[in-house]
Design a protein around this motif. Structure first.
Motif, mmCIF file in Angstrom:
data_model
loop_
_atom_site.group_PDB
_atom_site.id
_atom_site.type_symbol
_atom_site.label_atom_id
_atom_site.label_comp_id
_atom_site.label_asym_id
_atom_site.label_seq_id
_atom_site.Cartn_x
_atom_site.Cartn_y
_atom_site.Cartn_z
ATOM 1 N N UNK A 72 -0.227 -13.915 29.918
ATOM 2 C CA UNK A 72 -0.323 -12.870 30.923
ATOM 3 C C UNK A 72 0.080 -11.547 30.307
ATOM 4 N N UNK A 73 -0.645 -10.542 30.641
ATOM 5 C CA UNK A 73 -0.292 -9.219 30.116
ATOM 6 C C UNK A 73 -0.488 -9.161 28.613
ATOM 7 N N UNK A 74 -1.240 -10.136 28.073
ATOM 8 C CA UNK A 74 -1.503 -10.099 26.630
ATOM 9 C C UNK A 74 -2.308 -8.846 26.339
ATOM 10 N N UNK A 75 -1.993 -8.204 25.271
ATOM 11 C CA UNK A 75 -2.679 -6.925 25.010
ATOM 12 C C UNK A 75 -1.761 -5.776 25.358
ATOM 13 N N UNK A 76 -0.968 -5.956 26.409
ATOM 14 C CA UNK A 76 0.046 -4.985 26.796
ATOM 15 C C UNK A 76 -0.472 -3.566 26.927
ATOM 16 N N UNK A 77 0.442 -2.639 26.774
ATOM 17 C CA UNK A 77 0.060 -1.237 26.880
ATOM 18 C C UNK A 77 -0.851 -0.819 25.728
ATOM 19 N N UNK A 78 -0.752 -1.538 24.601
ATOM 20 C CA UNK A 78 -1.636 -1.212 23.471
ATOM 21 C C UNK A 78 -3.088 -1.337 23.901
ATOM 22 N N UNK A 79 -3.383 -2.425 24.583
ATOM 23 C CA UNK A 79 -4.770 -2.623 25.007
ATOM 24 C C UNK A 79 -5.173 -1.540 26.008
ATOM 25 N N UNK A 80 -4.259 -1.251 26.912
ATOM 26 C CA UNK A 80 -4.553 -0.204 27.903
ATOM 27 C C UNK A 80 -4.899 1.113 27.207
ATOM 28 N N UNK A 81 -4.091 1.484 26.195
ATOM 29 C CA UNK A 81 -4.334 2.749 25.491
ATOM 30 C C UNK A 81 -5.621 2.702 24.672
ATOM 31 N N UNK A 82 -5.934 1.517 24.136
ATOM 32 C CA UNK A 82 -7.197 1.399 23.394
ATOM 33 C C UNK A 82 -8.375 1.628 24.333
ATOM 34 N N UNK A 83 -8.253 1.058 25.548
ATOM 35 C CA UNK A 83 -9.369 1.172 26.494
ATOM 36 C C UNK A 83 -9.477 2.555 27.123
ATOM 37 N N UNK A 84 -8.304 3.151 27.403
ATOM 38 C CA UNK A 84 -8.331 4.409 28.168
ATOM 39 C C UNK A 84 -7.925 5.626 27.353
ATOM 40 N N UNK A 85 -7.567 5.439 26.111
ATOM 41 C CA UNK A 85 -7.070 6.552 25.297
ATOM 42 C C UNK A 85 -5.573 6.733 25.531
ATOM 43 N N UNK A 86 -4.908 7.329 24.553
ATOM 44 C CA UNK A 86 -3.462 7.563 24.720
ATOM 45 C C UNK A 86 -3.285 8.849 25.528
ATOM 46 N N UNK A 87 -2.604 8.767 26.644
ATOM 47 C CA UNK A 87 -2.444 9.971 27.468
ATOM 48 C C UNK A 87 -1.411 10.917 26.866
ATOM 49 N N UNK A 88 -1.255 12.044 27.524
ATOM 50 C CA UNK A 88 -0.269 13.020 27.064
ATOM 51 C C UNK A 88 1.080 12.717 27.713
ATOM 52 N N UNK A 89 0.977 12.133 28.904
ATOM 53 C CA UNK A 89 2.198 11.844 29.661
ATOM 54 C C UNK A 89 2.155 10.409 30.171
ATOM 55 N N UNK A 90 3.274 9.720 30.038
ATOM 56 C CA UNK A 90 3.379 8.394 30.637
ATOM 57 C C UNK A 90 4.580 8.417 31.574
ATOM 58 N N UNK A 91 4.356 7.923 32.789
ATOM 59 C CA UNK A 91 5.446 7.886 33.763
ATOM 60 C C UNK A 91 5.738 6.439 34.131
ATOM 61 N N UNK A 92 7.012 6.081 34.099
ATOM 62 C CA UNK A 92 7.420 4.776 34.594
ATOM 63 C C UNK A 92 8.158 4.965 35.914
ATOM 64 N N UNK A 93 7.619 4.340 36.958
ATOM 65 C CA UNK A 93 8.255 4.421 38.265
ATOM 66 C C UNK A 93 8.605 3.005 38.697
ATOM 67 N N UNK A 94 9.253 2.871 39.818
ATOM 68 C CA UNK A 94 9.590 1.547 40.329
ATOM 69 C C UNK A 94 10.957 1.555 40.973
ATOM 70 N N UNK A 95 11.202 0.497 41.720
ATOM 71 C CA UNK A 95 12.464 0.340 42.452
ATOM 72 C C UNK A 95 13.648 0.405 41.478
#
Ligand SMILES: Nc1ncnc2c1ncn2[C@@H]1O[C@H](COP(=O)(O)OP(=O)(O)OP(=O)(O)O)[C@@H](O)[C@H]1O
Ligand SMILES: [Mg+2]
Length: 338
Positions: A5-28
Motif C-alpha cells: 500500500x502506498x508503494x511508490x510514495x510521494x516519489x511516485x506522486x512527484x514523478x506523475x505530477x512534477x515536483x511542486x514549489x510548495x508542499x503542505x502537510x495538514x491533518x488532525x
C-alpha cells in the motif's frame, strides 16, 4: 492477501505530477504533520539536491525538537547543505506588528504617545485568534516572495488541521474587503470635499494598510489553492476518529477550493509483527484493529493514499531517524493486508 500500500510514495506522486514549489502537510493534531514535513524536506535537500526550506509556526518548537537544534524564532538556518528550516515565533511577530501599528498611529496623527485607550485596545488584539494566522500568512508570503528556495515545506500548526488557517484567510479577506469598500467611499467623499475647497485630498493611510493586509492574505490563499505550485497532503493514522476527522476536514477543504494531493497513513504497525513469536494478545488485537482501519481508509479514500509510514519503536527524532521516515514517505513499501 499481502499487498503493498502506498508503494511508490510521494516519489511516485512527484514523478506523475512534477515536483511542486510548495508542499503542505495538514491533518488532525499529533498524527505526524511535523514528522512528515521534516522528512520530506530532508529527502528533497539531501537526495534530490533541492534548496529546501521547512517552515513552521508551532509555538511548541516541534521542528527544533525533531531536528534536535534550537532555532525557534531565530530566522532561517541551514541544517545541512541545501536543507534549511525556520520556526516563526508568531507571538513575537504579533508584538512587532502591534508596535508598528502604534508607531503608524502616532505618525498619522502627529502624536508623541498613543492614547491610553487605543494603546490598551491594540495590546488586547494579541488575544484575537486571527492575529496568529495573520502573522503566519505574513511570514509565509514574505519567504515565498523572496524565492530563495526551490521547495517550501509548510508544516501546519497543531490546531484545527490547518483548516482554520485557510478558513480564517477567507473570513479575513471578506472582512478587509468590507472595510476597504466603506473606506473607499469615505476617500471619495474626502476627495470631492477637498476639491470643493481647492485643496488636495490626503492619502488614506488606513486604506493603504488594508490593501497591504489584503494582498498578503491573497498571496497565501492563491498559493495554497494553486495546484500547479502547491501539493497538499493530509496525514492520518488508522483509527476511527482520525478517519472521521479526515473526512470532515476534506469536505471543508473542498469548500475552500483546495484539492487534496494525497493522504499519508502514518503510525501503522508493521503487519509482519503478527507472525512474531510470543506476540501478546493485546498487541495482536491492536494490529488487527489497525489493519481493519487501513482497509477502510483504502475503501473510503480510494487512490488518495500516497504513502504509508510504519509505527517506529520510538519517536522519530534526529537526522538518522528522519532519513528512515523519509524512505517510507517517499516510497519504500510497508506490507499491509488488504
Ligand atoms: N511513525 C511514527 N512512529 C512513531 N512515532 C511517531 C511516528 N510519527 C510521529 N510520531 C510521534 O508522534 C508525535 C506526533 O507527531 P508530529 O509531531 O509529527 O505530529 P503533528 O501532526 O505535527 O502534531 P501537532 O498537531 O502537535 O503539530 C511525535 O511525538 C512524533 O515523534
Ligand atoms: Mg506539528
Amino acid at each position: 492477501m499481502a499487498e503493498l500500500i502506498g508503494a511508490g510514495g510521494l516519489s511516485r506522486f512527484f514523478r506523475q505530477h512534477g515536483v511542486p514549489e510548495i508542499v503542505i502537510f495538514a491533518g488532525k493534531g499529533g498524527l505526524g504533520k511535523t514528522t512528515s514535513s521534516a522528512s520530506l524536506a530532508y529527502h528533497m535537500a539531501v537526495n534530490e539536491g533541492k534548496q529546501t526550506l521547512c517552515f513552521s509556526t508551532d509555538p511548541q518548537a516541534s521542528l527544533s525538537d525533531i531536528f534536535e537544534r534550537d532555532f525557534y524564532g531565530k530566522g532561517v538556518i541551514e541544517l545541512l547543505p541545501r536543507l534549511h528550516a525556520v520556526e516563526i515565533d508568531a507571538d513575537r511577530r504579533v508584538a512587532d506588528y502591534q508596535a508598528q501599528v502604534k508607531k503608524k498611529i502616532m505618525e498619522m496623527y502627529g502624536l508623541d504617545a498613543v492614547p491610553k485607550e487605543i494603546d490598551e485596545y491594540i495590546d488586547s488584539t494579541s488575544a484575537e485568534p486571527a492575529m496568529y494566522e495573520s502573522a503566519t500568512y505574513d511570514a509565509m508570503a514574505e519567504l515565498v516572495a523572496q524565492r530563495n528556495f526551490n521547495l517550501y515545506v509548510f508544516d501546519m500548526p497543531p490546531f484545527g488541521h490547518g483548516v482554520r488557517m485557510v478558513a480564517m484567510a477567507d473570513i479575513l479577506s471578506r472582512w478587509v474587503d468590507k472595510i476597504t469598500e466603506a473606506r473607499t467611499k469615505v476617500a471619495e467623499y474626502d476627495a470631492v470635499a477637498a476639491s470643493l475647497k481647492g485643496a488636495k485630498a490626503t492619502e488614506d493611510l488606513v486604506l493603504k494598510e488594508l490593501s497591504s493586509i489584503r494582498a498578503k492574505i491573497k498571496i497565501f490563499t492563491d498559493l495554497i489553492t494553486d495546484r500547479q505550485r502547491t501539493a497538499f497532503f493530509m496525514v492520518l493514522i488508522p483509527e476511527r476518529m482520525a478517519i472521521l476527522d479526515t473526512e470532515r476536514a476534506l469536505q471543508m477543504f473542498r469548500d475552500l477550493g483546495i484539492t487534496l494531493s494525497g493522504l499519508v497513513v502514518n503510525q501503522v504497525y508493521p503487519v509482519e509483527m503478527l507472525d512474531a513469536p510470543g506476540l501478546s494478545d493485546f498487541t495482536r488485537k491492536r494490529i488487527e484493529m489497525q489493519q481493519r482501519y487501513v482497509r477502510q481508509i483504502h475503501q473510503q479514500f480510494g487512490n488518495a493514499v500516497v504513502a504509508t509510514v510504519p509505527m517506529f519503536p520510538r519517536e522519530p527524532k534526529g537526522l538518522a531517524m528522519i532519513q528512515e521516515v523519509a524512505g517510507y514517505l517517499m516510497g519504500e513499501p510497508t506490507q499491509q493486508r488488504v
